[in-house]
Design a protein around this motif. Sequence first.
Motif, PDB file in Angstrom:
ATOM      1  N   VAL A 149       0.845  -1.194   0.000  1.00  8.05           N
ATOM      2  CA  VAL A 149       0.000   0.000   0.000  1.00  8.05           C
ATOM      3  C   VAL A 149       0.884   1.249   0.000  1.00  8.05           C
ATOM      4  N   ILE A 150       0.581   2.179  -0.899  1.00  7.16           N
ATOM      5  CA  ILE A 150       1.335   3.428  -1.024  1.00  7.16           C
ATOM      6  C   ILE A 150       0.711   4.515  -0.140  1.00  7.16           C
ATOM      7  N   ALA A 151      -0.589   4.698  -0.281  1.00  8.54           N
ATOM      8  CA  ALA A 151      -1.249   5.814   0.407  1.00  8.54           C
ATOM      9  C   ALA A 151      -2.700   5.460   0.700  1.00  8.54           C
ATOM     10  N   GLY A 196       9.634  -3.180  -0.221  1.00 13.86           N
ATOM     11  CA  GLY A 196       8.365  -2.461  -0.169  1.00 13.86           C
ATOM     12  C   GLY A 196       8.408  -1.130  -0.894  1.00 13.86           C
ATOM     13  N   VAL A 197       7.479  -0.241  -0.488  1.00  8.75           N
ATOM     14  CA  VAL A 197       7.329   1.049  -1.165  1.00  8.75           C
ATOM     15  C   VAL A 197       8.421   2.000  -0.685  1.00  8.75           C
ATOM     16  N   HIS A 198       9.113   2.637  -1.632  1.00 11.08           N
ATOM     17  CA  HIS A 198      10.073   3.674  -1.281  1.00 11.08           C
ATOM     18  C   HIS A 198       9.510   5.048  -1.640  1.00 11.08           C
ATOM     19  N   PHE A 199       9.637   5.967  -0.692  1.00 11.07           N
ATOM     20  CA  PHE A 199       9.174   7.351  -0.869  1.00 11.07           C
ATOM     21  C   PHE A 199      10.368   8.262  -0.608  1.00 11.07           C
ATOM     22  N   HIS A 202      13.391   6.403   0.746  1.00 15.15           N
ATOM     23  CA  HIS A 202      13.332   5.654   2.009  1.00 15.15           C
ATOM     24  C   HIS A 202      12.158   4.681   2.003  1.00 15.15           C
ATOM     25  N   ALA A 203      12.347   3.489   2.599  1.00 24.73           N
ATOM     26  CA  ALA A 203      11.261   2.510   2.669  1.00 24.73           C
ATOM     27  C   ALA A 203      10.166   3.034   3.597  1.00 24.73           C
ATOM     28  N   LEU A 204       8.932   2.997   3.138  1.00 26.23           N
ATOM     29  CA  LEU A 204       7.805   3.403   3.983  1.00 26.23           C
ATOM     30  C   LEU A 204       7.563   2.336   5.044  1.00 26.23           C
ATOM     31  N   THR A 205       7.341   2.770   6.282  1.00 24.89           N
ATOM     32  CA  THR A 205       7.000   1.821   7.336  1.00 24.89           C
ATOM     33  C   THR A 205       5.487   1.728   7.485  1.00 24.89           C
ATOM     34  N   ALA A 206       4.765   2.704   6.940  1.00 21.20           N
ATOM     35  CA  ALA A 206       3.303   2.686   6.930  1.00 21.20           C
ATOM     36  C   ALA A 206       2.851   3.469   5.696  1.00 21.20           C
ATOM     37  N   PRO A 207       1.644   3.191   5.209  1.00 18.11           N
ATOM     38  CA  PRO A 207       1.168   3.947   4.050  1.00 18.11           C
ATOM     39  C   PRO A 207       1.123   5.453   4.334  1.00 18.11           C
TER      40      PRO A 207
END
Length: 210
Positions: A149-151, A196-199, A202-207
Amino acid sequence: PLRLAVLASGRGSNLQAILDAIAAQRLRAVVTGVFSDRSSAPVLQRAREAGVAAASLSPRGFATRPDFDRALFARVDAANPDLIVCAGYMRLLDPDVLAPHVGRLVNIHPSLLPAFKGLHTHRQALAAGVSGHGASLHFVTAELDGGPVIAQVRVPVHAGDDEASLAARVLAREHPLLVETLRLFADRRLALREDGVHFDGHALTAPLQL
Ligand code: GAR
């Protein structure tokens, strides 16, 4: 601009939100093709009104899901998208066909994933008696509604809500969720990596909560 291909089965309000954001120069993107599995889907008309190429392909003409998905994705690939957006696309995708697209394929789902996967998410939420509900934007993987999940956006569930009132409250927030997330893609701030998702690298720990 970010090149988008959109897959959709029905009404097309999420496509419309994308087209409106592009027209208002709130999103640096171009929709290079809209693809539907239903020839009568209103989303096709919305695309054409905006001057966007729109095509439908019926699963009925194909013996198997992989055959259909291969034909569909051949057309999608021909539109040369940077990102493929499932916006109310109501068919499962064959894992082998989607595999080469993982990381470039996202879906908007009307629940706070991992809660309420699949269909009738608002009915599921009401039946579960949750006080909060919402929508999620996620990378598509072979796992149904199970990709990273991104957001997300959250909405309250009110006493007296029915499926229609809850769906409308969620839908109103889906549109900005989709547009804002696509802006992040257009700015090259999002990527799917092994962990996982990088933002912003940095790897996101939560959406992201939008
Ligand atoms: C949206 O609520 C979207 O989240 C949902 O279908 C609706 C499409 O509306 N998607 C799914 O349920 C995916 N399984 P729209 O056609 O007006 O964009």
